[in-house]
Design a protein around this motif. Structure first.
Motif, PDB file in Angstrom:
ATOM      1  N   LEU A 225      -1.680  -5.388  -9.286  1.00  0.00           N
ATOM      2  CA  LEU A 225      -2.032  -5.007  -7.916  1.00  0.00           C
ATOM      3  C   LEU A 225      -1.358  -5.937  -6.913  1.00  0.00           C
ATOM      4  CD1 LEU A 225      -3.885  -3.579  -5.763  1.00  0.00           C
ATOM      5  CD2 LEU A 225      -5.624  -5.299  -6.310  1.00  0.00           C
ATOM      6  N   SER A 226      -0.651  -5.342  -5.960  1.00  0.00           N
ATOM      7  CA  SER A 226      -0.158  -6.065  -4.779  1.00  0.00           C
ATOM      8  C   SER A 226       0.616  -7.330  -5.137  1.00  0.00           C
ATOM      9  CB  SER A 226      -1.347  -6.410  -3.867  1.00  0.00           C
ATOM     10  OG  SER A 226      -0.891  -6.643  -2.555  1.00  0.00           O
ATOM     11  N   GLU A 227       1.703  -7.124  -5.860  1.00  0.00           N
ATOM     12  CA  GLU A 227       2.506  -8.269  -6.305  1.00  0.00           C
ATOM     13  C   GLU A 227       3.743  -8.462  -5.422  1.00  0.00           C
ATOM     14  OE1 GLU A 227       3.712  -7.793 -10.366  1.00  0.00           O
ATOM     15  OE2 GLU A 227       4.770  -9.712 -10.454  1.00  0.00           O
ATOM     16  N   SER A 228       4.544  -7.370  -5.243  1.00  0.00           N
ATOM     17  CA  SER A 228       5.797  -7.560  -4.498  1.00  0.00           C
ATOM     18  C   SER A 228       5.928  -6.554  -3.350  1.00  0.00           C
ATOM     19  CB  SER A 228       6.996  -7.423  -5.439  1.00  0.00           C
ATOM     20  OG  SER A 228       7.310  -6.060  -5.641  1.00  0.00           O
ATOM     21  N   GLN A 229       6.788  -6.894  -2.392  1.00  0.00           N
ATOM     22  CA  GLN A 229       6.971  -6.012  -1.225  1.00  0.00           C
ATOM     23  C   GLN A 229       7.578  -4.677  -1.647  1.00  0.00           C
ATOM     24  OE1 GLN A 229       5.617  -6.410   1.525  1.00  0.00           O
ATOM     25  NE2 GLN A 229       5.161  -8.607   1.588  1.00  0.00           N
ATOM     26  N   GLY A 230       8.549  -4.700  -2.574  1.00  0.00           N
ATOM     27  CA  GLY A 230       9.169  -3.457  -3.042  1.00  0.00           C
ATOM     28  C   GLY A 230       8.145  -2.541  -3.701  1.00  0.00           C
ATOM     29  N   GLU A 231       7.251  -3.140  -4.447  1.00  0.00           N
ATOM     30  CA  GLU A 231       6.172  -2.383  -5.104  1.00  0.00           C
ATOM     31  C   GLU A 231       5.257  -1.749  -4.042  1.00  0.00           C
ATOM     32  OE1 GLU A 231       3.411  -5.153  -6.639  1.00  0.00           O
ATOM     33  OE2 GLU A 231       2.310  -3.751  -7.904  1.00  0.00           O
ATOM     34  N   LEU A 232       4.934  -2.513  -2.987  1.00  0.00           N
ATOM     35  CA  LEU A 232       4.061  -1.984  -1.929  1.00  0.00           C
ATOM     36  C   LEU A 232       4.711  -0.797  -1.225  1.00  0.00           C
ATOM     37  CD1 LEU A 232       2.689  -5.286  -0.327  1.00  0.00           C
ATOM     38  CD2 LEU A 232       1.424  -3.625  -1.678  1.00  0.00           C
ATOM     39  N   GLU A 233       6.028  -0.889  -1.007  1.00  0.00           N
ATOM     40  CA  GLU A 233       6.744   0.235  -0.370  1.00  0.00           C
ATOM     41  C   GLU A 233       6.661   1.480  -1.238  1.00  0.00           C
ATOM     42  OE1 GLU A 233      10.856  -0.738   0.670  1.00  0.00           O
ATOM     43  OE2 GLU A 233      10.011  -2.552   1.610  1.00  0.00           O
ATOM     44  N   ARG A 234       6.861   1.303  -2.539  1.00  0.00           N
ATOM     45  CA  ARG A 234       6.815   2.440  -3.471  1.00  0.00           C
ATOM     46  C   ARG A 234       5.405   3.056  -3.499  1.00  0.00           C
ATOM     47  NH1 ARG A 234       8.928   6.518  -4.966  1.00  0.00           N
ATOM     48  NH2 ARG A 234       8.872   7.180  -7.129  1.00  0.00           N
ATOM     49  N   ILE A 235       4.396   2.192  -3.425  1.00  0.00           N
ATOM     50  CA  ILE A 235       3.008   2.693  -3.400  1.00  0.00           C
ATOM     51  C   ILE A 235       2.790   3.541  -2.130  1.00  0.00           C
ATOM     52  CG2 ILE A 235       0.581   1.972  -3.093  1.00  0.00           C
ATOM     53  CD1 ILE A 235       1.492   1.665  -5.998  1.00  0.00           C
ATOM     54  N   ARG A 236       3.329   3.086  -1.003  1.00  0.00           N
ATOM     55  CA  ARG A 236       3.158   3.871   0.244  1.00  0.00           C
ATOM     56  C   ARG A 236       3.836   5.229   0.122  1.00  0.00           C
ATOM     57  NH1 ARG A 236       3.050  -1.410   2.770  1.00  0.00           N
ATOM     58  NH2 ARG A 236       5.320  -1.537   2.789  1.00  0.00           N
ATOM     59  N   GLU A 237       5.019   5.254  -0.553  1.00  0.00           N
ATOM     60  CA  GLU A 237       5.714   6.540  -0.745  1.00  0.00           C
ATOM     61  C   GLU A 237       4.923   7.474  -1.659  1.00  0.00           C
ATOM     62  OE1 GLU A 237      10.136   4.479  -0.722  1.00  0.00           O
ATOM     63  OE2 GLU A 237       9.493   5.563  -2.522  1.00  0.00           O
ATOM     64  N   LEU A 238       4.388   6.889  -2.740  1.00  0.00           N
ATOM     65  CA  LEU A 238       3.724   7.722  -3.751  1.00  0.00           C
ATOM     66  C   LEU A 238       2.321   8.156  -3.329  1.00  0.00           C
ATOM     67  CD1 LEU A 238       4.737   5.671  -6.941  1.00  0.00           C
ATOM     68  CD2 LEU A 238       5.450   8.012  -6.430  1.00  0.00           C
ATOM     69  N   TYR A 239       1.673   7.323  -2.519  1.00  0.00           N
ATOM     70  CA  TYR A 239       0.264   7.588  -2.156  1.00  0.00           C
ATOM     71  C   TYR A 239       0.099   7.499  -0.632  1.00  0.00           C
ATOM     72  CZ  TYR A 239      -0.325   6.492  -7.146  1.00  0.00           C
ATOM     73  OH  TYR A 239      -0.213   6.466  -8.522  1.00  0.00           O
ATOM     74  N   PRO A 240       0.786   8.399   0.104  1.00  0.00           N
ATOM     75  CA  PRO A 240       0.781   8.269   1.570  1.00  0.00           C
ATOM     76  C   PRO A 240      -0.602   8.432   2.196  1.00  0.00           C
ATOM     77  CG  PRO A 240       1.791  10.354   0.871  1.00  0.00           C
ATOM     78  CD  PRO A 240       1.578   9.542  -0.365  1.00  0.00           C
ATOM     79  N   ASP A 241      -1.509   9.072   1.490  1.00  0.00           N
ATOM     80  CA  ASP A 241      -2.815   9.335   2.104  1.00  0.00           C
ATOM     81  C   ASP A 241      -3.850   8.240   1.839  1.00  0.00           C
ATOM     82  OD1 ASP A 241      -1.798  11.676   3.088  1.00  0.00           O
ATOM     83  OD2 ASP A 241      -2.407  12.844   1.317  1.00  0.00           O
ATOM     84  N   ASP A 242      -3.498   7.255   0.990  1.00  0.00           N
ATOM     85  CA  ASP A 242      -4.451   6.178   0.723  1.00  0.00           C
ATOM     86  C   ASP A 242      -4.254   5.038   1.724  1.00  0.00           C
ATOM     87  OD1 ASP A 242      -6.008   6.968  -1.702  1.00  0.00           O
ATOM     88  OD2 ASP A 242      -3.990   7.217  -2.512  1.00  0.00           O
ATOM     89  N   ALA A 243      -5.355   4.419   2.120  1.00  0.00           N
ATOM     90  CA  ALA A 243      -5.315   3.380   3.161  1.00  0.00           C
ATOM     91  C   ALA A 243      -4.445   2.203   2.734  1.00  0.00           C
ATOM     92  CB  ALA A 243      -6.724   2.907   3.456  1.00  0.00           C
ATOM     93  N   ASP A 244      -4.476   1.856   1.484  1.00  0.00           N
ATOM     94  CA  ASP A 244      -3.711   0.714   0.975  1.00  0.00           C
ATOM     95  C   ASP A 244      -3.678   0.802  -0.547  1.00  0.00           C
ATOM     96  OD1 ASP A 244      -6.296  -0.274   0.176  1.00  0.00           O
ATOM     97  OD2 ASP A 244      -6.563  -0.966   2.245  1.00  0.00           O
ATOM     98  N   TYR A 245      -3.105  -0.209  -1.184  1.00  0.00           N
ATOM     99  CA  TYR A 245      -2.897  -0.205  -2.643  1.00  0.00           C
ATOM    100  C   TYR A 245      -4.246  -0.187  -3.387  1.00  0.00           C
ATOM    101  CZ  TYR A 245      -0.083  -1.645  -6.807  1.00  0.00           C
ATOM    102  OH  TYR A 245       0.555  -1.726  -8.005  1.00  0.00           O
ATOM    103  N   THR A 246      -5.155  -1.050  -2.952  1.00  0.00           N
ATOM    104  CA  THR A 246      -6.472  -1.112  -3.611  1.00  0.00           C
ATOM    105  C   THR A 246      -7.191   0.231  -3.523  1.00  0.00           C
ATOM    106  OG1 THR A 246      -6.619  -3.472  -3.106  1.00  0.00           O
ATOM    107  CG2 THR A 246      -8.688  -2.352  -3.632  1.00  0.00           C
ATOM    108  N   ALA A 247      -6.981   0.932  -2.396  1.00  0.00           N
ATOM    109  CA  ALA A 247      -7.650   2.228  -2.206  1.00  0.00           C
ATOM    110  C   ALA A 247      -7.207   3.241  -3.265  1.00  0.00           C
ATOM    111  CB  ALA A 247      -7.362   2.757  -0.803  1.00  0.00           C
ATOM    112  N   VAL A 248      -5.983   3.094  -3.769  1.00  0.00           N
ATOM    113  CA  VAL A 248      -5.514   4.021  -4.807  1.00  0.00           C
ATOM    114  C   VAL A 248      -6.375   3.860  -6.053  1.00  0.00           C
ATOM    115  CG1 VAL A 248      -3.571   4.662  -6.292  1.00  0.00           C
ATOM    116  CG2 VAL A 248      -3.145   3.942  -3.906  1.00  0.00           C
ATOM    117  N   TYR A 249      -6.515   2.617  -6.534  1.00  0.00           N
ATOM    118  CA  TYR A 249      -7.344   2.378  -7.726  1.00  0.00           C
ATOM    119  C   TYR A 249      -8.804   2.744  -7.456  1.00  0.00           C
ATOM    120  CZ  TYR A 249      -3.343  -0.264  -9.652  1.00  0.00           C
ATOM    121  OH  TYR A 249      -2.115  -0.637 -10.128  1.00  0.00           O
ATOM    122  N   ASP A 250      -9.246   2.473  -6.227  1.00  0.00           N
ATOM    123  CA  ASP A 250     -10.631   2.747  -5.850  1.00  0.00           C
ATOM    124  C   ASP A 250     -10.909   4.245  -5.922  1.00  0.00           C
ATOM    125  OD1 ASP A 250     -13.123   1.966  -5.035  1.00  0.00           O
ATOM    126  OD2 ASP A 250     -12.552   1.412  -2.987  1.00  0.00           O
TER     127      ASP A 250
END
Ligand code: GUN
Ligand code: ZN
Length: 430
Positions: A225-250
């Protein structure tokens, strides 16, 4: 046979301040591999006096280190120079992990991997196996023969990865459950549901992870969870409707007291609140974070009193650069200094033993030196190298001695390692 170790005992209670230190200590181990008694050498009960002994002089006798995050199929791929996490995964990690579909390769690697844990004083770990069922099977089998308390699971990863390391939601469900049924609760082994991270697991697979956690009693969960900036960008692309990375797992109900999230470097206040509310655990992996340029995880920020996130610590080999928990504690100190914090050595040793045992839900059996617990033990020589020996001439307190050990120590300082009362490693003396 019952035997006795002599040395300086150090073990922690629930908090770092709550420690037991006996410079002239004795630890009695029963023939069942469990601790029978601990205390001052002079108070050793009469009954145990005729037992065979190992006298470690002024070496420290601690509960064995617990590594809360490490990758078995990366056991030999340390020091692979990636540009960042995603580049490192693609160029070096996935090709190496692809080899673990070969059962013979995985079985030989498992022995080497566990030998390395022992030579570094680590007696338990929470481990990612590869995507292949045979790799988790090989590691469980090797750990069982060594009578270790080990947690692992087959990695789940069904997208954005080469076919040689890809499964599907269905395959992940079937194989994870089969491994759980075969190994979970057998001797000292536990299963962890292991979706690699939300980048390489589809929503269908995250749903499978949830279903497994619902249907497999006492299974743990490990992911990143939330390790690198590139990973965070990819998460935003893949899960545009989630508030943030933790919200995806939540959204897939994956937060909770059985869930360990590696890294947690770039978390918002909202994310920390959710992790705190759900008793989720974030595993700090400092040597990896520096090596991959991922960022500075701020332990004080995560631990803020109004929403404290539970913490653990791991090597993250092979993103991490050392198997040594001593070196990992030293790196944690340096990362925390850069983040504006100054943890004590006692806090960090407490994290690597007692807190990590809590995170892996192993406190009933390991993490402290108490009668009834397994004799999983590391013996550390504070004077192991010439540099350590001369530095220790200046040490005036336990804190000072531990501090020098974590900054200057590594596997050379591991004098011996015991698992379930049996000596599994001893450093040859010069
Ligand atoms: N994120 C997803 N997979 C990995 C991995 O293998 N290592 C690290 N450090 N981060 C990851
Ligand atoms: Zn990792």
């Amino acid at each position: 046979m019952t035997h006795v170790l002599f040395g300086a005992l150090l073990t922690f209670g629930a908090e770092p301040e709550d420690f037991f230190h006996e410079a002239q200590g004795a630890l009695v181990i029963g023939d069942d591999g469990r601790i029978l008694w601990r205390g001052a050498r002079q108070d050793l009960p009469e009954d145990y006096r005729p037992s065979p002994t190992d006298d470690f002089g002024d070496c420290l006798i601690l509960p064995g280190f617990i590594d809360a995050h490490i990758h078995f199929p990366q056991y030999r791929m340390l020091a692979a120079p990636g540009k960042d996490l995603l580049d490192w995964l693609t160029r070096f990690t996935f090709p190496e992990e692809a080899r673990y579909g070969d059962e013979a390769y995985a079985r030989a690697a498992a022995e080497k991997f566990l030998d390395r844990l022992f030579s570094h004083g680590t007696t338990s770990a929470m481990v990612f196996s590869s995507v292949h069922q045979v790799s988790a099977d090989a590691l469980f089998d090797a750990a069982q023969r060594r009578h270790m308390a080990l947690v692992t699971g087959k990695t789940m990863m069904d997208r954005d990865v080469p076919a040689s390391v890809r499964d599907s939601p269905e395959q992940a469900a079937v194989e994870s459950e089969a491994l759980y049924r075969k190994w979970h609760g057998r001797d000292r082994l536990r299963y962890a549901v292991t979706p690699r991270f939300a980048v390489t697991s589809s929503e269908a697979q995250l749903q499978v992870a949830h279903d497994l956690m619902q249907s497999l009693p006492d299974a743990l969960l490990q992911t990143h969870l939330s390790e690198s900036q590139g990973e965070l960008e990819r998460i935003r692309e893949l899960y545009p409707d989630d508030a943030d990375y933790t919200a995806v797992y939540d959204r897939f109900w994956l937060l909770g007291e059985r869930s360990l999230f590696a890294h947690g470097i770039h978390l918002s206040d909202r994310e920390c609140r959710r992790l705190s509310q759900t008793d989720s655990i974030v595993v700090h992996c400092p040597t990896s974070n520096m090596f991959l340029g991922s960022g500075l995880m701020d332990m004080a920020y995560l631990s803020m009193e109004r929403r404290p996130v539970r913490l653990a610590i791991g090597t993250d080999v092979g993103g991490g650069t050392s198997y040594s928990m001593l070196a990992t504690l030293g790196a944690a100190y340096k990362v925390q200094m850069l983040a504006g914090n100054r943890p004590t050595a006692l806090q960090l040793f407490h994290l690597a033993t007692r807190r990590n045992a809590e995170a892996l839900r192993l406190t009933d059996e390991v993490g402290s030196l108490e009668p009834g617990k397994w004799a999983d033990i590391v013996v550390i020589d504070p004077h192991a190298t010439e540099i350590l020996a001369s530095r220790q001439e200046l040490s005036r307190s336990l804190e000072d001695m531990l501090f020098a050990l974590m900054i200057l120590g590594d596997d050379r300082a591991i004098r011996a390692t015991y698992v379930a009362g049996r000596k599994v490693h001893e450093r040859r003396m010069k």
